[in-house]
Structures are given as structure tokens and as C-alpha cells.
Write an enzyme that holds these catalytic residues in place. Structure first.
Site, short mmCIF file in Angstrom:
data_model
loop_
_atom_site.label_atom_id
_atom_site.label_comp_id
_atom_site.label_asym_id
_atom_site.label_seq_id
_atom_site.Cartn_x
_atom_site.Cartn_y
_atom_site.Cartn_z
N ARG A 2 10.62 -61.92 -29.05
CA ARG A 2 11.66 -61.94 -27.85
C ARG A 2 10.81 -62.26 -26.65
O ARG A 2 11.93 -62.77 -25.84
CB ARG A 2 11.79 -60.30 -27.93
CG ARG A 2 13.03 -59.99 -26.78
CD ARG A 2 13.49 -58.45 -27.17
NE ARG A 2 14.47 -58.25 -26.31
CZ ARG A 2 14.75 -57.37 -25.22
NH1 ARG A 2 13.44 -56.97 -24.76
NH2 ARG A 2 15.81 -57.07 -24.57
N ILE A 44 19.61 -60.31 -21.24
CA ILE A 44 19.43 -60.18 -22.85
C ILE A 44 19.78 -58.91 -23.20
O ILE A 44 19.06 -57.80 -22.59
CB ILE A 44 17.93 -60.81 -23.04
CG1 ILE A 44 17.67 -60.60 -24.69
CG2 ILE A 44 16.78 -59.99 -22.35
CD1 ILE A 44 16.29 -61.28 -24.93
N SER A 45 20.41 -58.36 -24.44
CA SER A 45 20.87 -57.09 -24.72
C SER A 45 19.50 -56.28 -25.03
O SER A 45 18.43 -56.86 -25.38
CB SER A 45 21.61 -56.96 -25.70
OG SER A 45 22.82 -57.66 -25.46
N GLN A 46 19.68 -54.99 -24.91
CA GLN A 46 18.56 -54.03 -25.44
C GLN A 46 18.30 -54.09 -26.76
O GLN A 46 19.34 -54.16 -27.48
CB GLN A 46 19.29 -52.71 -24.91
CG GLN A 46 18.39 -51.26 -25.19
CD GLN A 46 18.90 -50.19 -25.14
OE1 GLN A 46 20.17 -49.91 -24.77
NE2 GLN A 46 18.14 -49.06 -25.60
#
Ligand code: SAH
Length: 225
Positions: free
Chosen positions: A38, A64-66
Site C-alpha cells: 500500500r 485511498i480508501s480505508q
């Protein structure tokens, strides 16, 4: 020094995976989260937070999503490995990489050109050759490659867009946050013989889907990140 940073990130990743195990049952999804770096999808100054279970800014007012949300959405698609999947909202490219670990082909569409270019470069550098990144056109999604066995929308829509149901295969699964610009419910919609059915997966908060099927580009109440 680089080695110390690496081991700190590895430790943070193990902690994140342990946390995700409370909610995520699919081992393939957890393995994908473990494989995809990530930290490569965010800017260097945020590197230390790469494995925090929270969204992070990626520029252009987007996030950027959780990781938990990425894992939940991916698990809901129930991928077996041979599917062609459409993602709406490439952003950093992280969710596309997770999908690329789990299925044959990923088509992902982004409306912000610099984000699309950056994501395509990172995905290529990491060897995700089964992902195609496209710049969004006037129609929602990417009808040229339809139908898709899975469609995952990583931006909030006011309703399930009919244009996406048209791009979904008869047995396909559509995962989409639907609600207001402030808060949404994550929905799993399936296009079965009895028509559309939707299952609620839980509350969530995404940046808005803009343009056709989403909100007008002039009517966005989100603060810039
Ligand atoms: N999946 C991304 C996060 C997405 S944030 C990741 O893993 O990093 C939501 C993205 O949707 C933003 O980048 C935004 O520009 C994009 N977006 C908004 N409306 C869109 C549309 N109509 N078509 C394609 N992308 C859209």
C-alpha cells in the site's frame, strides 16, 4: 535505515491483517492485502501511515480508501479467479491491484487524468499487467468491455446507476456506496432472474461519484483534503 523502515511497515501490515481478521473471512482477500504494498500508492510523506486502517489523501481532493472497506468490498464480489471486473474510481490504483491479485482482468476508470496516469504507472511498475486504466468519458463505466462479472464503485452515488446495471453480466455482483454526499450505505446488488436485489453491507463514507449517474461536477460539498 531503509531496512528499519521496511520492518516497521511489515510490522504495521501484520497488525492491520490481525485487525481485518475480525471482519473478513475470505483468506484470499487477506492474502491479497498482505501482498500489495500500500505504501507504493501513497506519497512518501504518508509512508509511515501506509498500514493504518484509515483512508489517506492522494491529492486532487481524493482519498485511498480505508483497508477494511477495500477488503469488505472485495470480499462482497466473491471472486473465483476467472472474472472480468470493472472498478469505477481508480484513484491511487490500490483497489485495482487488490482485484488484480484475485481475478483475471481488471478494467478501471478514473475521471482525474493525473491520478489515472500515476495509478497506471505504479500498477505497471509492480507488474499488474492484467489491469487496464482508462480516463472516464461521457458515459459512466466502460461499456466497450461489458459485460462484467463484478463491478466495484469506489465513489458515492445517489442511487444505483442504471448504466452500471446494463454493464453487469446476468449473474454479476455490483458493490456500490449509495446515499447522500455525507454518508452512504455500502450495497451489494445482484442482477438475478427475479430482478435487482440489494443487500446492505454497512455504513461508509466515500468521495462523490461525479458526472453521469453521480452528482453534477458543480455541486460538490466535500472539503478539499
Ligand atoms: N479506489 C481508489 C480510491 C478512489 S477515490 C483507490 O484504491 O485509491 C474515488 C475516485 O473516484 C476519485 O479518484 C475520483 O476522481 C473518481 N471518480 C469520481 N467520479 C468518477 C466517475 N464518474 N468516473 C470515474 N471515476 C470517478
Amino acid at each position: 535505515m531503509a531496512r528499519v523502515t521496511y520492518s516497521l511497515l511489515e510490522r504495521a501490515k501484520s497488525q492491520l491483517l490481525a485487525e481485518l481478521r475480525h471482519d473478513i473471512r475470505d483468506e484470499r482477500v487477506l492474502a491479497a492485502i498482505a501482498s500489495v504494498p500500500r505504501e507504493k500508492f501513497i506519497s512518501d510523506d504518508l509512508r509511515a501511515f501506509a498500514y493504518d486502517n484509515r483512508p489517506l489523501p492522494i491529492g486532487h481532493g481524493q482519498t485511498i480508501s480505508q483497508p477494511l472497506i477495500v477488503a469488505m468490498m472485495t470480499e462482497a464480489l466473491d471472486l473465483k479467479g476467472g472474472e472480468k471486473v470493472l472498478e469505477l474510481g481508480t484513484g491511487s490504483g490500490y483497489q485495482a491491484a487488490i482485484l488484480a491479485e484475485l481475478t483475471a482482468r481488471v478494467v478501471t476508470v478514473e475521471r482525474v487524468a493525473p491520478l489515472a496516469e500515476k495509478a497506471a504507472a505504479v500498477l505497471a511498475e509492480l507488474g499488474y499487467h492484467n489491469v487496464q486504466v482508462h480516463l472516464a468519458g461521457d458515459t459512466l463505466g466502460w461499456p466497450d468491455e461489458a459485460p462484467y462479472e463484478g463491478i466495484l464503485v469506489t465513489a458515492a452515488a445517489p442511487a444505483v446507476p442504471s448504466a452500471l446495471l446494463e454493464q453487469l453480466s446476468p449473474e454479476g455482483r455490483l458493490v456500490i456506496p449509495v446515499g447522500t454526499q455525507d454518508v452512504q450505505e455500502l450495497l451489494l446488488a445482484t442482477n438475478g432472474p427475479g430482478g435487482l436485489t440489494a443487500r446492505r453491507l454497512g455504513p461508509c463514507r466515500f468521495v462523490p461519484l461525479l458526472g453521469a449517474g453521480g452528482w453534477p461536477t458543480t455541486d460538490v460539498g466535500f472539503p478539499a483534503l
